[in-house]
Design a protein around this motif. Structure first.
Motif, PDB file in Angstrom:
ATOM      1  N   VAL A  56       0.839  -1.204   0.000  1.00 42.29           N
ATOM      2  CA  VAL A  56       0.000   0.000   0.000  1.00 42.29           C
ATOM      3  C   VAL A  56       0.872   1.252   0.000  1.00 42.29           C
ATOM      4  O   VAL A  56       0.649   2.203  -0.765  1.00 42.29           O
ATOM      5  N   GLN A  60       1.362   3.811  -3.188  1.00 37.46           N
ATOM      6  CA  GLN A  60       0.992   5.218  -3.024  1.00 37.46           C
ATOM      7  C   GLN A  60       2.042   6.130  -3.656  1.00 37.46           C
ATOM      8  O   GLN A  60       1.734   7.027  -4.449  1.00 37.46           O
ATOM      9  N   SER A 265      -5.376   4.027   0.449  1.00 36.41           N
ATOM     10  CA  SER A 265      -4.458   3.771   1.568  1.00 36.41           C
ATOM     11  C   SER A 265      -5.152   4.021   2.900  1.00 36.41           C
ATOM     12  O   SER A 265      -5.005   3.232   3.845  1.00 36.41           O
TER      13      SER A 265
END
Length: 461
Positions: A56, A60, A265
């Motif tokens: 994650v 991002q 996220s």
């Protein structure tokens, strides 16, 4: 055959000629992270949760870096159309765009790698399980160096796509799947001469694969007689005006991608507060959504490049039709996916869970039902972002995502997840609401943008 249907089929073939190899390339790239996720699942639920957390954070920062250079493809497509029309300066413009994108990729990759490590240390303060965070840190440390070659690859990729020569992308990315799987297994278990690293081996494998695929794409472009003269690595010769233009276009795209990735996220962090089983179920279903999402990315890029090209050629009607064609493709594909999710959920989830993990599997099965609807809107909003990029309206896309994700989606996720007792399922329903709002606003803005540019009435989607 009716003229409108014949035109739709002709537009579909033209869009598909670029969208299909791009979508297949995207699917092949996501197969890399899917392989990683499956390997994590084989190590246990805690490893899947820790590896999912690391992915994650990596995704991002990677997504925002990719956004910085995504507009390069549109700019090169427009310059290529001018070159075909006989403009003498168009080829040098393309070279300068390549130089500027590589410079941006380098700077973004270094900054992102540093941030990745810092976030890995700070995320425990956001309510995550300390044991999961400790297991995720080594994965992040080994993934971080791979961000620079990952973004170099994206710069060269945008160059080849803008020149409408993406075929090598698919071959290279498919080959990287087997390489990634082999390196994952070898570095996890210490096979052959490789060290036994366990879960962190997945991070090292990821960085190695990004470096090798970047080198392969560069060498492939160098062998292409059309691309080789335009692929300039002399980043110190970048024109300041070109760099400023790409920053002006790329920063809102990076913010848009970051807004979306950040939304996902935060959703993952909210789900993580419900425990390891919830985070594992979310990671598995989110990976499936991400896998199918790559079809939308292919359609979005192809439609975006098409809009830039058609506007450069002053063909308003063709630019407008690209929206209808791309959405028609999207609805057809997502309907098939929804049917699979709803009729055979256990089969779809089998690669991610062992048969004894009933809590995570049962929750993931419920999330698949939400995902079956969610993916229609997820695909539509991504196409909308691409269409606006074709209009060079990158700031507008960012503003819309702020409204859709953060003012609608996140409050809805928090309300439905925590206030109603629906927990993870409620959070996913909030996610659906945010994506639906974003899709409607983006597509409406594209129609209005085309109308303003050419003085025609705004069409209602």
């Amino acid at each position: 055959m009716q003229p409108s249907l014949a035109r739709l089929l002709a537009d579909g073939r033209a869009l598909g000629a670029l969208a299909v190899p791009l979508a297949l390339t995207q699917l092949a790239q996501v197969a890399l992270t899917t392989t990683d996720t499956v390997m994590m699942g084989l190590l246990g639920t805690e490893a899947l949760a820790a590896g999912g957390l690391a992915m994650v954070i990596f995704n991002q920062l990677r997504t925002m870096g990719v956004g910085l250079v995504t507009a390069v493809g549109n700019q090169i497509a427009a310059a290529g159309a001018r070159a075909e029309s006989g403009a003498s300066d168009a080829e040098e413009d393309i070279r300068d765009l390549v130089r500027a994108s590589l410079l941006l990729s380098t700077l973004a990759g270094i900054a992102g790698a540093v941030l990745m490590v810092l976030i890995g240390h700070a995320v425990v303060r956001l309510g995550q399980d300390p044991d999961v965070v400790d297991a995720a840190k080594p994965v992040l440390y080994l993934m971080a160096p791979g961000l620079v070659p990952c973004l170099w690859f994206q710069s060269i990729r945008q160059f080849t796509v803008g020149m409408r020569r993406p075929q090598a992308l698919l071959r290279i990315t498919v080959a990287s799947i087997a390489l990634n799987a082999g390196l994952n297994w070898a570095l996890i278990h210490g096979t052959w001469f490789f060290p036994k690293l366990g879960l962190p081996g997945i991070g090292l494998a990821t960085s190695s694969v990004y470096a090798l695929t970047c080198l392969a794409l560069y060498l492939s472009a160098r062998r292409d007689p059309r691309l080789a003269p335009l692929l300039s690595l002399n980043v110190w010769k970048t024109r300041p005006a070109t760099l400023r233009r790409l920053l002006g276009l790329g920063t809102p795209i990076a913010a848009t991608y970051g807004s979306e990735a950040g939304f996902f996220s935060v959703v993952a962090l909210l789900v993580g507060s419900f425990g390891t089983a919830a985070l594992a179920a979310h990671t598995a279903v989110n990976q499936l959504v991400y896998l199918v999402f790559q079809i939308a990315v292919g359609l979005s890029h192809a439609a975006s490049i098409g809009v830039s090209r058609e506007l450069a050629l002053r063909d308003l009607a063709a630019a407008r039709r690209l929206k209808t064609t791309a959405l028609a493709y999207a609805v057809a594909v997502m309907a098939v996916v929804a049917l699979i999710y709803t009729t055979m959920p256990r089969l779809v989830l089998a690669p991610f869970f062992d048969t004894g993990d009933r809590a995570a599997t049962d929750l993931a099965t419920k999330l698949l039902l939400v995902a079956a609807v969610l993916q229609f809107f997820d695909c539509a909003q991504n196409i909308g972002v691409g269409l606006l990029r074709g209009l060079d309206d990158t700031k507008g896309g960012f503003r819309v995502t702020l409204v859709g994700y953060w003012l609608v989606g996140l409050p809805a996720a928090a309300l439905l997840g925590f206030a109603t007792g629906w927990n993870t399922v409620g959070i996913w329903l909030g996610l659906l609401a945010g994506l639906a709002t974003t899709a409607v606003l983006l597509l409406r803005r594209f129609d209005r943008g085309v109308g303003r540019l050419y003085g025609v009435a705004t069409a209602t989607p």
